[in-house]
Design a protein around this motif. Structure first.
Motif, PDB file in Angstrom:
ATOM      1  N   ALA A 274       0.844  -1.193   0.000  1.00  0.00           N
ATOM      2  CA  ALA A 274       0.000   0.000   0.000  1.00  0.00           C
ATOM      3  C   ALA A 274       0.878   1.241   0.000  1.00  0.00           C
ATOM      4  CB  ALA A 274      -0.924  -0.004   1.208  1.00  0.00           C
ATOM      5  N   HIS A 275       1.290   1.680  -1.177  1.00  0.00           N
ATOM      6  CA  HIS A 275       2.179   2.835  -1.265  1.00  0.00           C
ATOM      7  C   HIS A 275       1.876   3.580  -2.565  1.00  0.00           C
ATOM      8  CE1 HIS A 275       4.559   0.862  -4.429  1.00  0.00           C
ATOM      9  NE2 HIS A 275       4.448  -0.238  -3.701  1.00  0.00           N
ATOM     10  N   GLY A 276       2.515   4.739  -2.688  1.00  0.00           N
ATOM     11  CA  GLY A 276       2.352   5.521  -3.908  1.00  0.00           C
ATOM     12  C   GLY A 276       1.113   6.394  -3.868  1.00  0.00           C
ATOM     13  N   PRO A 277       0.915   7.174  -4.943  1.00  0.00           N
ATOM     14  CA  PRO A 277      -0.248   8.057  -4.996  1.00  0.00           C
ATOM     15  C   PRO A 277      -1.554   7.277  -4.998  1.00  0.00           C
ATOM     16  CG  PRO A 277       1.167   8.314  -6.955  1.00  0.00           C
ATOM     17  CD  PRO A 277       1.745   7.225  -6.119  1.00  0.00           C
ATOM     18  N   SER A 278      -2.600   7.914  -4.522  1.00  0.00           N
ATOM     19  CA  SER A 278      -3.899   7.252  -4.431  1.00  0.00           C
ATOM     20  C   SER A 278      -4.405   6.842  -5.807  1.00  0.00           C
ATOM     21  CB  SER A 278      -4.920   8.192  -3.780  1.00  0.00           C
ATOM     22  OG  SER A 278      -4.549   8.497  -2.463  1.00  0.00           O
ATOM     23  N   VAL A 279      -4.959   5.629  -5.884  1.00  0.00           N
ATOM     24  CA  VAL A 279      -5.618   5.194  -7.113  1.00  0.00           C
ATOM     25  C   VAL A 279      -6.975   5.884  -7.219  1.00  0.00           C
ATOM     26  CG1 VAL A 279      -6.593   3.224  -8.356  1.00  0.00           C
ATOM     27  CG2 VAL A 279      -4.438   2.977  -7.104  1.00  0.00           C
TER      28      VAL A 279
END
Length: 526
Positions: A274-279
């Motif tokens: 669970a990482h990175g910009p929001s989907v």
């Protein structure tokens, strides 16, 4: 020595066949008066058919039904009601535009008339109060919470002094507080001498409310009625699925079936994925009121890759509108929606699907599948939704691809030309999964994905969602089953009246989540 009391309800060798399908086979069971009896079993075990036979809605192929020792004419609702048997269905049948008083009057008489509002309210106030249904009798049904609607359904069923009350899956749409209210109401009915038969699916609930339990499997009675004090959760679980299948269940599957402890969940703990910009990113989203459900009011919601976010809430608090807003099917009054880095606020469904939106809808037999169309036509609908309607579709090629996909998802079917309506609930859901959980998925909305499925099909759906999550897909899981949400979600967001009313992380506290669902004391924990 006095004679033992006659059974409140007795089925004698009842068999029900629908064409080539046997729904009940030689079921013989009797229920003692003035007790709370649970009837349990997997999906397709025959529980609802049994209830409908007892209530006169289904004519058995063979066998007889007795009420208080007297045989009744089966297959006739009026005969069953006259004998004192009432059934409250899982899907409420209350007229949404009626007031409470009008609903009670219509339920008692079956017809309308000319009445004063005050006169109707006075007529039904004491009856509702006697069942602890606290409500303004001039309120319209559509404006009442689910728990109150259920109380009115029960009160309406008891107008004719029912001696046997059957509740079909009464806890399916209730919050934890609502379930407590229901069970308190059932215990009061028992004190009044009413025999209550509960069709349930959670062993924890059975152990908490019932005096006896009867197990159905494959349309046959396996055991029962067994005194609840003599039945362990493990034994009951084995009776429900059978010893052979019970041995194959892993811990998650057994927990889902047994459900003996209050759920706390283990869903969190996947920070590596669970990482990175929001989907999905929804900012201050409000929708225009319409007839489809509660409007959204300033909803903020973000889901990252590799994260399962569960949506909890009593049904009718904006969950369906949330899905419709993300799917471009609800008109936004304000706010914005970003999907996979794209502003899709004004984009149609096709454009959203093209960048990775996938949907497992609330009603698989209404929204998810065309039951009169073939399996390959249902499966290929994603190509039509995501591409040009003018593109050439080669049926032979599509059928081959469909067969590969359905085999991969372990769908039990004869050939891809058969109608979707011929499949069981579990296999129908697998067809939708085969269509929606593909390599192009970035955000999967799973709306009540296991409702009506047995333990095996439920475990299959959970595994599919977990595997998609582990691939980095963002998943929005909407479920009325807190056990399910707590077991599989990394975060749980509570919706109330179209708003976000709390956000929780594992380990989940059922009391806090339940309070947020009913606005008793909304908490927010990071």
């Amino acid at each position: 020595m006095s004679n033992p009391p006659k059974p409140a309800l007795e089925c004698r060798d009842v068999t029900v066949k629908f064409g080539d399908v046997t729904a009940l086979s030689d079921v013989a069971v009797s229920f003692a008066p003035g007790q709370i009896h649970a009837v349990v079993g997997q999906n397709g075990a025959g529980k609802t058919t049994f209830a409908r036979v007892a209530a006169g809605l289904v004519q058995p192929t063979a066998g007889a039904v007795d009420v208080m020792g007297e045989e009744i004419r089966t297959g006739h609702v009026n005969q069953s009601r006259a004998a004192g048997v009432e059934l409250v269905h899982q899907s409420f049948a209350l007229p949404p535009s009626f007031t409470v008083a009008e609903t009670m009057e219509f339920g008692a008489t079956g017809k309308g008339g000319v009445y004063s509002r005050r006169g109707l309210s006075e007529k039904w106030r004491s009856h509702l109060a006697s069942l602890d249904v606290q409500v303004d009798l001039n309120t319209r049904i559509r404006d009442l919470p689910i728990e109150t609607q259920q109380g009115i359904e029960i009160a309406r069923a008891l107008v004719m002094d029912a001696r046997v009350l059957i509740l079909d899956e009464p806890t399916a749409v209730l919050s934890p507080t609502g379930i407590d209210m229901l069970f308190a109401r059932v215990r009061r009915l028992k004190e009044r001498g009413v025999t209550v038969i509960l069709i349930l699916h959670k062993i924890r609930e059975v152990l908490g409310i019932a005096d006896t339990v009867t197990v159905l499997r494959g349309g046959r009675k396996v055991e029962g009625p067994l005194p609840i004090a003599e039945v362990s959760a493990e034994r009951l679980a084995n009776l429900i699925v059978g010893d052979a299948i019970a041995k194959t269940l892993d811990r998650h599957e057994r927990d889902a079936l047994v459900g003996t402890k209050s759920p706390v969940g283990e869903g969190a703990g996947h920070p590596e994925t669970a990482h990175g910009p929001s989907v999905l990113s929804m900012k201050s989203v409000s929708t225009r009121p319409d007839s489809e459900g509660t409007a959204l009011d300033g909803v903020d919601l973000d889901i990252r890759p590799g994260e399962i976010v569960g949506i909890a809430g009593v049904e009718g608090n904006g969950q369906k509108t949330l899905v419709r807003a993300i799917s471009a099917l609800a008109d936004l009054a304000s706010g914005s929606i970003r999907l996979a880095g794209h502003d899709v606020t004004g984009e149609p469904l096709g454009a959203r699907r093209a960048i990775g939106l996938r949907i497992i809808p609330f009603e698989r037999n209404v929204e998810g599948l065309s039951l009169t169309s073939s399996l390959w036509q249902n499966w290929s609908a994603r190509e039509l939704l995501q591409g040009s309607l003018l593109r050439v579709i080669r049926p032979a090629t599509v059928r081959e691809a469909c067969d590969r996909s359905l085999r991969e998802w372990s769908v039990h079917y004869h050939n891809s030309a058969q109608k979707a309506g011929s499949l069981s609930g579990g296999n129908a859901q697998k067809v939708i999964l085969a269509r929606e959980v593909d390599r192009g998925a970035r955000l999967i909305i799973a709306a009540q994905p296991t409702r009506g499925l047995d333990i095996g099909a439920t475990a299959f759906v959970w595994q599919a969602l977990r595997q998609a999550r582990d691939r980095g897909v963002a998943i929005l899981l909407i479920s009325s089953d807190l056990d399910e949400l707590f077991d599989i979600s990394d975060r749980v967001v509570v919706m109330l009246s179209g708003r976000v009313n709390g956000e929780f992380r594992a380990p989940f506290d059922i009391a806090s989540v339940g309070a947020a669902m009913t606005d008793a004391a909304a908490r927010k924990s990071a």
